[in-house]
Enzyme design. Structure first.
Site, PDB file in Angstrom:
ATOM      1  N   TRP A 112       0.854  -1.183  -0.043  1.00 29.15           N
ATOM      2  CA  TRP A 112      -0.060   0.116   0.070  1.00 29.15           C
ATOM      3  C   TRP A 112       0.803   1.178  -0.079  1.00 29.15           C
ATOM      4  O   TRP A 112       0.403   2.370  -0.580  1.00 29.15           O
ATOM      5  CB  TRP A 112      -1.122  -0.068   1.501  1.00 29.15           C
ATOM      6  CG  TRP A 112      -2.125   0.759   1.262  1.00 29.15           C
ATOM      7  CD1 TRP A 112      -1.700   2.453   2.414  1.00 29.15           C
ATOM      8  CD2 TRP A 112      -3.550   1.658   0.465  1.00 29.15           C
ATOM      9  NE1 TRP A 112      -2.571   3.265   1.729  1.00 29.15           N
ATOM     10  CE2 TRP A 112      -3.776   2.523   0.872  1.00 29.15           C
ATOM     11  CE3 TRP A 112      -4.066   0.390  -0.367  1.00 29.15           C
ATOM     12  CZ2 TRP A 112      -5.099   3.463   0.662  1.00 29.15           C
ATOM     13  CZ3 TRP A 112      -4.739   1.267  -0.583  1.00 29.15           C
ATOM     14  CH2 TRP A 112      -5.226   2.145  -0.170  1.00 29.15           C
ATOM     15  N   THR A 113       1.640   0.810   1.176  1.00 29.75           N
ATOM     16  CA  THR A 113       2.873   2.685   0.869  1.00 29.75           C
ATOM     17  C   THR A 113       3.309   2.404   0.397  1.00 29.75           C
ATOM     18  O   THR A 113       3.689   3.799  -0.645  1.00 29.75           O
ATOM     19  CB  THR A 113       3.640   2.692   1.892  1.00 29.75           C
ATOM     20  OG1 THR A 113       2.269   2.095   3.779  1.00 29.75           O
ATOM     21  CG2 THR A 113       4.326   3.772   2.573  1.00 29.75           C
ATOM     22  N   GLU A 142      -1.258  -1.769  -5.923  1.00 28.68           N
ATOM     23  CA  GLU A 142      -1.609  -1.177  -5.334  1.00 28.68           C
ATOM     24  C   GLU A 142      -2.239   0.196  -5.824  1.00 28.68           C
ATOM     25  O   GLU A 142      -2.360   0.896  -4.936  1.00 28.68           O
ATOM     26  CB  GLU A 142      -2.524  -1.359  -3.443  1.00 28.68           C
ATOM     27  CG  GLU A 142      -1.690  -2.838  -2.994  1.00 28.68           C
ATOM     28  CD  GLU A 142      -2.288  -2.858  -1.679  1.00 28.68           C
ATOM     29  OE1 GLU A 142      -2.183  -2.065  -1.304  1.00 28.68           O
ATOM     30  OE2 GLU A 142      -1.106  -3.930  -1.386  1.00 28.68           O
ATOM     31  N   MET A 191      -6.272 -10.185  -2.471  1.00 20.17           N
ATOM     32  CA  MET A 191      -6.509  -9.923  -1.441  1.00 20.17           C
ATOM     33  C   MET A 191      -8.328  -9.660  -1.047  1.00 20.17           C
ATOM     34  O   MET A 191      -8.551  -8.536  -0.987  1.00 20.17           O
ATOM     35  CB  MET A 191      -5.356  -8.412  -1.262  1.00 20.17           C
ATOM     36  CG  MET A 191      -4.905  -8.807  -1.759  1.00 20.17           C
ATOM     37  SD  MET A 191      -3.721  -7.190  -1.233  1.00 20.17           S
ATOM     38  CE  MET A 191      -3.933  -6.168  -2.914  1.00 20.17           C
ATOM     39  N   THR A 192      -8.496 -11.062  -0.416  1.00 23.26           N
ATOM     40  CA  THR A 192      -9.722 -10.884  -0.473  1.00 23.26           C
ATOM     41  C   THR A 192      -9.976 -10.994   0.962  1.00 23.26           C
ATOM     42  O   THR A 192     -11.169 -11.413   1.543  1.00 23.26           O
ATOM     43  CB  THR A 192     -10.861 -12.554  -1.186  1.00 23.26           C
ATOM     44  OG1 THR A 192      -9.454 -13.208  -0.475  1.00 23.26           O
ATOM     45  CG2 THR A 192     -10.482 -12.430  -2.166  1.00 23.26           C
TER      46      THR A 192
END
Length: 411
Positions: A148-149, A189, A255-256
């Protein structure tokens, strides 16, 4: 998935567009299709992939040794080491101290032997992973980049995929730790969509990056990717040629989890990792079955899709309704992050007392949490087997109990 705080570095200048196009064409032509390895521990359906975070050695006090003492190492086929950075169009070290410099004493070391300060000696997580692999010769370790980052760097990398792949190979296969890593995992992402930042690299950029990585890493190294689980119409899956990229990867980790959470501060409350839809679910296409169905409908083999689990819960406060769908006033308090808590804490702090969509939830006081339990994981394993999926992966090891309660529910 939850991500560390990271510092971005300025991007380097790109190679010319013409050179990039030539390198990419070479990579696309050379990249082979992949096949499942014949080893039992990595064969499709039997994979158990767990994320280990390099920042977990700090406040969380979770170390590679804990993977062994919890019994998790004996259950894992692969560890995804998170995260390497992506900056200046290249793969880069995420945390040099935690990765290869932190010294472990004998008590903290996997094999009971303290690190040395010999010139050139490998220390940190990398050396501990090396020791763990000696105890479990079939265990493989894959270095994950982005998250994410640090996904903001992929747009730059996608402008010259071959140069990016070259940099990643040089880092993963650095002579100091080449024996530690068995491949690379890309956690972008999200390609051609928005996460922490928004990417406009185009629908084919992800495919081109994965093709270049496969061409450089070859058939003997693993090339995998964590991908969006957004199966809504016109959502993040639709923004990318995941089917076209599938031939270059050994498998995808959709990524559930994190479908719902207290970023919607007022609710409605909903489980963050529903296996299936249910009456009143806040958004269509936001459940595991919808994700798997959409990806396979694109032609991606089910054997290249792993079922994702979260070893944590997400929660709201200011909730008066026990059943899902209630209003809230904001995120519930968590140990490290508002609205987020490890399973090992929640199992006693707020025990599950209901299920919806194949996962568990609990209301305690004014707080409402959802998370998976050994029982709901068993249900998800039955689904995994019915769908002939390639295995299971989870975020992340430190969220489990000290005796590996959740990983032991994975078959």
């Amino acid at each position: 998935m939850p991500r560390p705080h990271g510092i971005r570095r300025p991007h380097a200048l790109l190679a010319s567009a013409a050179a990039a196009a030539t390198l990419l064409a070479t990579a696309l032509a050379a990249a082979p299709a992949t096949a499942d390895t014949p080893d039992d521990d990595t064969a499709a359906g039997k994979r158990v992939v767990g994320y280990f975070t390099n920042w977990g050695v700090y406040e969380r006090n979770y170390h590679v040794k804990n993977i062994e003492t919890s019994g998790s190492a004996a259950k894992l086929t692969h560890i995804n080491y998170a995260f390497g950075n992506v900056t200046g169009g290249k793969c880069a070290i995420g945390d040099a101290y935690a990765d290869y410099d932190k010294a472990y004493d004998a008590a903290g070391s996997v094999d009971g032997k303290a690190d040395t300060w010999d010139d050139g000696a490998l220390r940190g997580n990398f050396n501990q992973l090396r020791k763990l692999k000696k105890l479990h010769p079939g265990l493989k370790v894959v270095w994950s980049f982005g998250g994410w980052t640090w996904s903001g760097g992929f747009g730059e990398a996608a402008k010259n995929p071959a140069a990016f792949a070259e940099s990643c190979y040089g880092l993963v296969k650095d002579p100091r730790w080449a024996d530690v890593f068995d491949g690379i995992d890309i956690d972008w992402e999200y390609p051609n969509a928005c996460g922490l930042t928004c990417d406009t690299s185009g629908r084919t950029a992800f495919r081109d990056v994965m093709a270049a990585l496969r061409a450089k890493f070859g058939g003997k190294n693993l090339v995998t990717a964590a991908i969006t689980a957004d199966a809504s119409a016109g959502g993040k899956i639709d923004a990318v040629d995941y089917a076209g990229a599938a031939r270059y990867v050994d498998w995808y980790n959709p990524m559930t989890y994190d479908y719902f959470g207290a970023w919607e501060a007022k609710g409605p409350t909903a489980p963050h990792s529903p296996l299936s839809s249910y009456n009143g679910i806040p958004k269509a296409g936001f459940n595991t079955d919808a994700t798997i169905t959409k990806l396979t409908s694109l032609g991606i083999p089910s054997s290249k899709l792993l079922l994702g689990l979260g070893f944590y819960g997400r929660g709201w406060t200011g909730v008066t309704q026990s059943a899902p769908g209630g209003t809230a006033t904001g995120p519930a308090k968590g140990t490290y992050e508002a609205g987020f808590e490890d399973y090992k804490v929640l199992k006693s702090k707020c025990p599950a007392n209901g299920t919806v969509g194949g996962t568990a939830y609990a209301k305690c006081g004014n707080d409402w949490w959802s998370y998976d339990t050994p029982s709901t994981i068993a249900g998800k394993m039955a689904y995994k087997n019915r769908q002939n999926l390639g295995g299971t992966f989870f975020w992340e090891l430190s969220g489990d109990t000290a005796n590996g309660e959740l990983i032991k529910a994975i078959n």
